[in-house]
Design an enzyme around this catalytic site. Structure first.
Site, mmCIF file in Angstrom:
data_model
loop_
_atom_site.group_PDB
_atom_site.id
_atom_site.type_symbol
_atom_site.label_atom_id
_atom_site.label_comp_id
_atom_site.label_asym_id
_atom_site.label_seq_id
_atom_site.Cartn_x
_atom_site.Cartn_y
_atom_site.Cartn_z
ATOM 1 N N HIS A 119 -1.750 76.403 58.842
ATOM 2 C CA HIS A 119 -1.681 76.883 57.461
ATOM 3 C C HIS A 119 -3.014 77.542 57.135
ATOM 4 C CE1 HIS A 119 -1.747 77.182 53.242
ATOM 5 N NE2 HIS A 119 -2.562 76.159 53.068
ATOM 6 N N CYS A 157 1.477 73.523 50.519
ATOM 7 C CA CYS A 157 1.029 74.182 51.758
ATOM 8 C C CYS A 157 1.790 73.695 52.991
ATOM 9 C CB CYS A 157 -0.470 73.967 51.963
ATOM 10 S SG CYS A 157 -1.413 74.727 50.644
ATOM 11 N N ASN A 180 -5.026 82.360 50.862
ATOM 12 C CA ASN A 180 -4.129 81.215 51.070
ATOM 13 C C ASN A 180 -2.835 81.484 50.297
ATOM 14 O OD1 ASN A 180 -2.774 78.754 50.767
ATOM 15 N ND2 ASN A 180 -4.653 77.550 50.574
HETATM 16 N N1 ACO Z 1 -18.093 82.011 43.730
HETATM 17 C C1 ACO Z 1 -19.370 81.599 43.611
HETATM 18 N N2 ACO Z 1 -19.710 80.303 43.464
HETATM 19 C C2 ACO Z 1 -18.719 79.390 43.447
HETATM 20 C C3 ACO Z 1 -17.366 79.763 43.562
HETATM 21 C C4 ACO Z 1 -17.074 81.128 43.710
HETATM 22 N N3 ACO Z 1 -15.820 81.579 43.843
HETATM 23 N N4 ACO Z 1 -16.608 78.649 43.515
HETATM 24 C C5 ACO Z 1 -17.443 77.613 43.376
HETATM 25 N N5 ACO Z 1 -18.727 78.066 43.316
HETATM 26 C C6 ACO Z 1 -19.954 77.290 43.198
HETATM 27 C C7 ACO Z 1 -19.720 75.938 42.543
HETATM 28 O O1 ACO Z 1 -19.786 76.038 41.147
HETATM 29 C C8 ACO Z 1 -20.871 75.132 43.133
HETATM 30 O O2 ACO Z 1 -22.049 75.452 42.409
HETATM 31 P P1 ACO Z 1 -23.131 74.291 42.053
HETATM 32 O O3 ACO Z 1 -23.595 73.793 43.394
HETATM 33 O O4 ACO Z 1 -24.169 75.028 41.281
HETATM 34 O O5 ACO Z 1 -22.371 73.275 41.268
HETATM 35 C C9 ACO Z 1 -21.050 75.692 44.541
HETATM 36 O O6 ACO Z 1 -20.438 76.993 44.509
HETATM 37 C C10 ACO Z 1 -20.401 74.843 45.602
HETATM 38 O O7 ACO Z 1 -19.060 74.527 45.191
HETATM 39 P P2 ACO Z 1 -18.128 73.636 46.073
HETATM 40 O O8 ACO Z 1 -16.803 73.503 45.383
HETATM 41 O O9 ACO Z 1 -18.849 72.382 46.460
HETATM 42 O O10 ACO Z 1 -17.964 74.594 47.348
HETATM 43 P P3 ACO Z 1 -17.394 74.234 48.766
HETATM 44 O O11 ACO Z 1 -18.437 74.483 49.761
HETATM 45 O O12 ACO Z 1 -16.685 72.910 48.786
HETATM 46 O O13 ACO Z 1 -16.293 75.372 48.956
HETATM 47 C C11 ACO Z 1 -13.918 75.633 48.858
HETATM 48 C C12 ACO Z 1 -15.211 75.447 48.067
HETATM 49 C C13 ACO Z 1 -13.980 76.950 49.565
HETATM 50 C C14 ACO Z 1 -12.781 75.626 47.854
HETATM 51 C C15 ACO Z 1 -13.761 74.503 49.900
HETATM 52 O O14 ACO Z 1 -14.038 73.276 49.333
HETATM 53 C C16 ACO Z 1 -12.364 74.436 50.506
HETATM 54 O O15 ACO Z 1 -11.898 75.355 51.156
HETATM 55 N N6 ACO Z 1 -11.662 73.323 50.351
HETATM 56 C C17 ACO Z 1 -10.332 73.118 50.953
HETATM 57 C C18 ACO Z 1 -9.284 73.992 50.380
HETATM 58 C C19 ACO Z 1 -7.949 73.626 50.959
HETATM 59 O O16 ACO Z 1 -7.793 73.378 52.136
HETATM 60 N N7 ACO Z 1 -6.929 73.519 50.156
HETATM 61 C C20 ACO Z 1 -5.675 73.018 50.673
HETATM 62 C C21 ACO Z 1 -4.659 73.979 50.621
HETATM 63 S S1 ACO Z 1 -4.304 74.563 49.024
HETATM 64 C C22 ACO Z 1 -2.793 73.831 48.568
HETATM 65 O O17 ACO Z 1 -2.273 72.923 49.135
HETATM 66 C C23 ACO Z 1 -2.142 74.355 47.302
#
Ligand code: ACO
Length: 333
Positions: free
Chosen positions: A260, A114, A290
């Site tokens: 980003h 990223c 993304n």
């Molecule tokens: N649809 C429905 N439910 C989902 C989904 C989905 N697509 N994905 C995960 N869940 C569920 C999980 O299973 C979990 O359920 P549980 O509580 O029963 O176990 C619940 O939703 C919460 O999951 P989390 O992973 O804790 O969700 P979070 O609030 O952290 O959101 C997200 C996830 C959107 C990925 C967030 O953490 C995020 O954006 N993180 C940063 C991403 C980022 O910046 N990446 C860097 C760039 S990428 C790169 O460099 C290649």
């Protein structure tokens, strides 16, 4: 002192729109969950076999050249940032050299996920400042869709990523504008929190085939989402501040921050923590998801098209991603 400036920008996204509702037919997810957590409404995914990372990069590059008023033959170096190359090796820089019919100029591949575009821009800036090159093509392109786990198992990662490419022609200038500074960082201790572990030299593809383990998902991207989120908000703010301090500026001086496009919630968090107005931050993750190394050049190109970037404006680019790596660039447009 000789500076580098962006003379033209271009981008390309595949025509195929994949909405959140489309994804909910493939896996257990919903438009509501995706929008609430990420801000994403839809993304573009290449129809399998219809394009490649280098192919999209070439399309974006052609637009950037056109807008810079240059020919491919004016380019004397290529820097290509991606985490999803057409081949394991060689990297896609050489494919751009061939496709654009440029003479045998150097082609460098940058692997900083990223942060890739900002790292690539920094490389171009240094080469131009030293006088080694005059016109450098900087490309960020990603084809994620072919390598994602499109089942419920992969939903935490798959819903976020989109395909696309962005490009900039970076040129030497003696004017009092252009790239003011770039700031690059890494912290490998967190490498496995956002990674695609195999196949690679630590685990060759023949080992994966021999093991034939149906639960092996090491060849899909893994992301510890909340862990990444916490580091991202901290590092984004730090590296933007670093760029501002290095140039004796404050956040009020920023005309446009192009972060980003990792997650709309991250961008909003940074906006608030840095006390920026909404109109000082550009976001388009809603439309494209993304797109990793492509996200900043696509966003910057759209911002220019929309008249959000004017000559003399102070533009800040900032990125955070796998590695972890993070970076910023401050540009007087
Ligand atoms: N649809 C429905 N439910 C989902 C989904 C989905 N697509 N994905 C995960 N869940 C569920 C999980 O299973 C979990 O359920 P549980 O509580 O029963 O176990 C619940 O939703 C919460 O999951 P989390 O992973 O804790 O969700 P979070 O609030 O952290 O959101 C997200 C996830 C959107 C990925 C967030 O953490 C995020 O954006 N993180 C940063 C991403 C980022 O910046 N990446 C860097 C760039 S990428 C790169 O460099 C290649």
């Amino acid at each position: 002192m000789r500076k580098s400036r962006i003379a033209g920008m271009g981008y390309y996204v595949p025509e195929n729109v994949v909405t959140n509702d489309d994804l909910s037919k493939m896996m257990d997810t919903s438009d509501e969950w995706i929008q609430e957590r990420t801000g994403i409404k839809e993304r573009r995914w290449v129809v399998p076999g219809e394009d490649t990372t280098s192919g999209m990069g070439v399309k974006a590059a052609k637009m950037a050249l056109d807008r810079a008023g240059m020919q491919a033959s004016d380019i004397d170096f290529i820097v290509f940032a991606t985490l999803s190359p057409d081949y394991y090796f060689p990297g896609p820089g050489v494919q751009v050299q061939e496709a654009l019919g440029i003479d045998t100029v150097g082609a460098l591949d940058v692997r900083n996920q990223c942060s890739g575009f900002v790292y690539a821009l920094s490389v171009a800036d240094q080469f131009i400042k030293t006088g080694m090159y005059k016109n450098i093509l900087v490309i960020g392109s990603e084809l994620h869709s072919g390598g994602l786990d499109k089942t419920t198992r992969g939903r935490g990662v798959t819903v976020i990523f989109g395909d696309g490419a962005g490009a900039a022609v970076v040129t030497a200038t003696d004017e009092d504008r252009g790239v003011l500074s770039t700031h690059l960082h890494s912290e490998g201790a967190h490498a496995k929190e956002l990674a695609l572990i195999g196949p690679a030299t630590r685990r060759w593809v023949n080992e994966i085939i021999e093991e034939n383990d149906e639960n092996d998902i090491s060849y899909f991207p893994y992301m510890n989402g909340s862990y990444v989120f916490k580091h991202a908000v901290r590092r984004f703010a730090e590296v933007i501040q670093e760029a501002l301090v290095a140039n004796s500026c404050t956040s009020e001086d920023i005309d446009l921050l192009v972060p980003h496009q990792a997650n709309l919630r991250i961008a909003q968090f940074i906006q608030k923590s840095m006390r920026l107005r909404e109109d000082q931050v550009y976001n388009n993750i809603m439309k494209y998801g993304n797109t990793t190394a492509a996200s900043i050049p696509i966003a910057l190109c759209e911002a220019v098209e929309e008249g959000r970037v004017k000559e003399g404006d102070l533009i800040c680019l900032a990125a955070f991603g796998s590695g972890f790596t993070w970076a910023s660039a401050l540009i007087r447009w």
